[in-house]
Design an enzyme around this catalytic site. Structure first.
Site, PDB file in Angstrom:
ATOM      1  CE  LYS A  60      -3.436  -1.401  -0.844  1.00  0.00           C
ATOM      2  NZ  LYS A  60      -3.531  -1.888  -1.640  1.00  0.00           N
ATOM      3  CG  HIS A 115       4.951  -6.406  -1.267  1.00  0.00           C
ATOM      4  ND1 HIS A 115       5.057  -5.234  -1.196  1.00  0.00           N
ATOM      5  CD2 HIS A 115       4.033  -6.173  -1.407  1.00  0.00           C
ATOM      6  CE1 HIS A 115       3.685  -4.555  -2.249  1.00  0.00           C
ATOM      7  NE2 HIS A 115       2.687  -5.756  -1.832  1.00  0.00           N
ATOM      8  CB  SER A 145      -3.561   2.542   1.753  1.00  0.00           C
ATOM      9  OG  SER A 145      -4.105   2.083   0.081  1.00  0.00           O
TER      10      SER A 145
HETATM   11  S1  PPS Z   1      -0.831  -2.906  -3.188  1.00  0.00           S
HETATM   12  O1  PPS Z   1      -1.350  -3.762  -2.794  1.00  0.00           O
HETATM   13  O2  PPS Z   1       0.576  -3.056  -2.246  1.00  0.00           O
HETATM   14  O3  PPS Z   1       0.110  -2.963  -4.779  1.00  0.00           O
HETATM   15  O4  PPS Z   1      -0.667  -1.553  -2.560  1.00  0.00           O
HETATM   16  P1  PPS Z   1       0.159  -0.297  -3.767  1.00  0.00           P
HETATM   17  O5  PPS Z   1       0.033  -0.235  -4.543  1.00  0.00           O
HETATM   18  O6  PPS Z   1       1.270  -0.468  -3.324  1.00  0.00           O
HETATM   19  O7  PPS Z   1      -0.750   0.454  -2.733  1.00  0.00           O
HETATM   20  C1  PPS Z   1      -2.241   1.247  -2.989  1.00  0.00           C
HETATM   21  C2  PPS Z   1      -2.415   2.830  -3.344  1.00  0.00           C
HETATM   22  O8  PPS Z   1      -1.592   3.628  -3.805  1.00  0.00           O
HETATM   23  C3  PPS Z   1      -2.297   4.887  -4.874  1.00  0.00           C
HETATM   24  N1  PPS Z   1      -2.406   4.296  -5.619  1.00  0.00           N
HETATM   25  C4  PPS Z   1      -1.849   5.243  -6.540  1.00  0.00           C
HETATM   26  N2  PPS Z   1      -1.799   7.626  -5.327  1.00  0.00           N
HETATM   27  C5  PPS Z   1      -1.307   8.352  -6.454  1.00  0.00           C
HETATM   28  N3  PPS Z   1      -1.588   8.011  -7.751  1.00  0.00           N
HETATM   29  C6  PPS Z   1      -1.438   7.017  -8.268  1.00  0.00           C
HETATM   30  N4  PPS Z   1      -1.258   6.941  -9.899  1.00  0.00           N
HETATM   31  C7  PPS Z   1      -1.786   6.215  -7.951  1.00  0.00           C
HETATM   32  N5  PPS Z   1      -1.923   4.431  -7.883  1.00  0.00           N
HETATM   33  C8  PPS Z   1      -2.348   3.965  -6.765  1.00  0.00           C
HETATM   34  C9  PPS Z   1      -4.133   3.728  -4.452  1.00  0.00           C
HETATM   35  O9  PPS Z   1      -4.951   4.789  -4.859  1.00  0.00           O
HETATM   36  C10 PPS Z   1      -4.072   2.964  -2.700  1.00  0.00           C
HETATM   37  O10 PPS Z   1      -4.200   4.181  -1.760  1.00  0.00           O
HETATM   38  P2  PPS Z   1      -5.406   5.165  -1.724  1.00  0.00           P
HETATM   39  O11 PPS Z   1      -4.974   5.555  -0.537  1.00  0.00           O
HETATM   40  O12 PPS Z   1      -6.078   3.475  -0.521  1.00  0.00           O
HETATM   41  O13 PPS Z   1      -6.174   5.026  -2.371  1.00  0.00           O
END
Ligand code: PPS
Length: 306
Positions: A60, A115, A145
């Site tokens: 996340k 991870h 998240s």
């Molecule tokens: S995972 O399951 O570990 O692969 O998740 P991960 O991709 O690390 O994290 C998901 C969060 O990243 C946000 N996200 C983004 N934020 C900003 N810009 C872009 N383009 C973007 N893409 C993914 C996603 O919305 C999740 O955060 P939260 O706070 O839940 O919205």
């Protein structure tokens, strides 16, 4: 429950993750339906190529976002015939090979996500030739998240009570264990790897500069138009609508989209909408001392200076 006081027996039980959803191997929690201890052990000898690029994150922290950026840089804005390829196939997880790819047959340079804590990655990464990009995010937003994601991730244990989820997060009883251990480990052992550290917050504040940092690290040159194209295609709204970058192609026995979306809010400081002042103070009392020693300045609000 009042956190800060000693939990009662049933509350102690609620703090334990169910073995149905998580198993611990060499100090790290994994998902039993996606990986085995034997597979994790086999990764020690996974053959690394000098041209490999690994994206490492705690869950996340901006994984899918950074996967997309890496892929866009590497695949020329996806104009090279990869337009219809899912992100998971372009930047697959090393430890969660859910598509059963033959990693050895992938053409170089290969992109991977992981991870894993520093001590479980292939030993070949320690020669410093392959590259690692580590993306970190402020842990309160990570936790929020994570909490929301557990509702739509079918194979995750849904913990309804946010207070209980927070205690599990603070004690590392979640997938990939304690955030502090993950980031401290990678920072302390940075000298063993060829690694670039970035934060979600710096990407959010100035994506163009973050993309340039990645390009410099990878030795890639983009024209101004190409850079603008990457920034545009990696924007939150663009990715949320694109089925190749929003995980909607995953089967419904992995993600239940009636309960939430993978790209949820994508912002800095959303923790303030869920955590009470008391919960935030409790969080700080557990994390602050160790966080102060990390070589990062975390940003807790989108308006904070980096
Ligand atoms: S995972 O399951 O570990 O692969 O998740 P991960 O991709 O690390 O994290 C998901 C969060 O990243 C946000 N996200 C983004 N934020 C900003 N810009 C872009 N383009 C973007 N893409 C993914 C996603 O919305 C999740 O955060 P939260 O706070 O839940 O919205």
């Amino acid at each position: 429950m009042t956190f800060g006081t000693l939990p009662q027996t049933n509350e102690v039980l609620a703090m334990q993750p169910s073995e149905k959803y998580l198993f611990k191997h060499k100090g790290n929690y994994f998902q039993p339906d996606l990986v085995t201890a034997e597979y994790i052990d086999s990764l020690e000898d996974f053959e690394i190529r000098d041209s490999d690029v690994f994206l490492v994150t705690y869950p996340k922290s901006g994984t899918i976002w950074s996967q997309n950026i890496l892929s866009l840089i590497h695949h020329e804005g996806h104009r090279d015939g990869t337009e219809d390829t899912d992100l998971l196939d372009r930047v697959p997880f090393l430890e969660y090979n859910i598509r059963n790819m033959d990693f050895d047959k992938r053409p170089s340079p290969r992109l991977f996500s992981s991870h894993l804590p520093y001590y479980l990655v292939p030993k070949g990464l320690r020669n410093g030739r392959a590259k690692i990009i580590y993306v970190a995010r402020n842990p309160k937003d990570v936790m929020i998240s994570f909490y929301h994601f557990s509702k739509c991730a079918v194979k995750f244990e849904e913990v309804e009570d946010f207070g209980v989820f927070m205690e599990r997060f603070l004690s590392g009883k979640v997938l990939d264990s304690l955030w502090l251990d993950h980031i401290e480990g990678w920072c302390a052992h940075r000298g063993d790897f060829n690694i670039l550290f970035l934060t979600y917050e710096e990407m959010k504040k100035d994506l163009g500069s973050a993309v340039l940092k990645i390009c410099n690290f990878l030795g890639k040159r983009l024209s101004e138009e190409e850079l603008a194209d990457v920034v545009e295609k990696a924007g939150f709204d663009k990715m949320k609508m694109d089925r190749r970058t929003n995980y909607t192609t995953l089967s419904t026995d992995i993600l239940d989209f009636s309960k939430g979306t993978f790209l949820r809010k994508g912002t800095v400081g959303d923790w303030k909408n869920t955590m009470t002042v008391a919960q935030s103070e409790r969080f700080d009392s557990v994390f602050k001392e160790r966080m102060d020693k990390l070589p990062f300045k975390f940003c807790w609000d989108i308006n904070d200076e980096l």
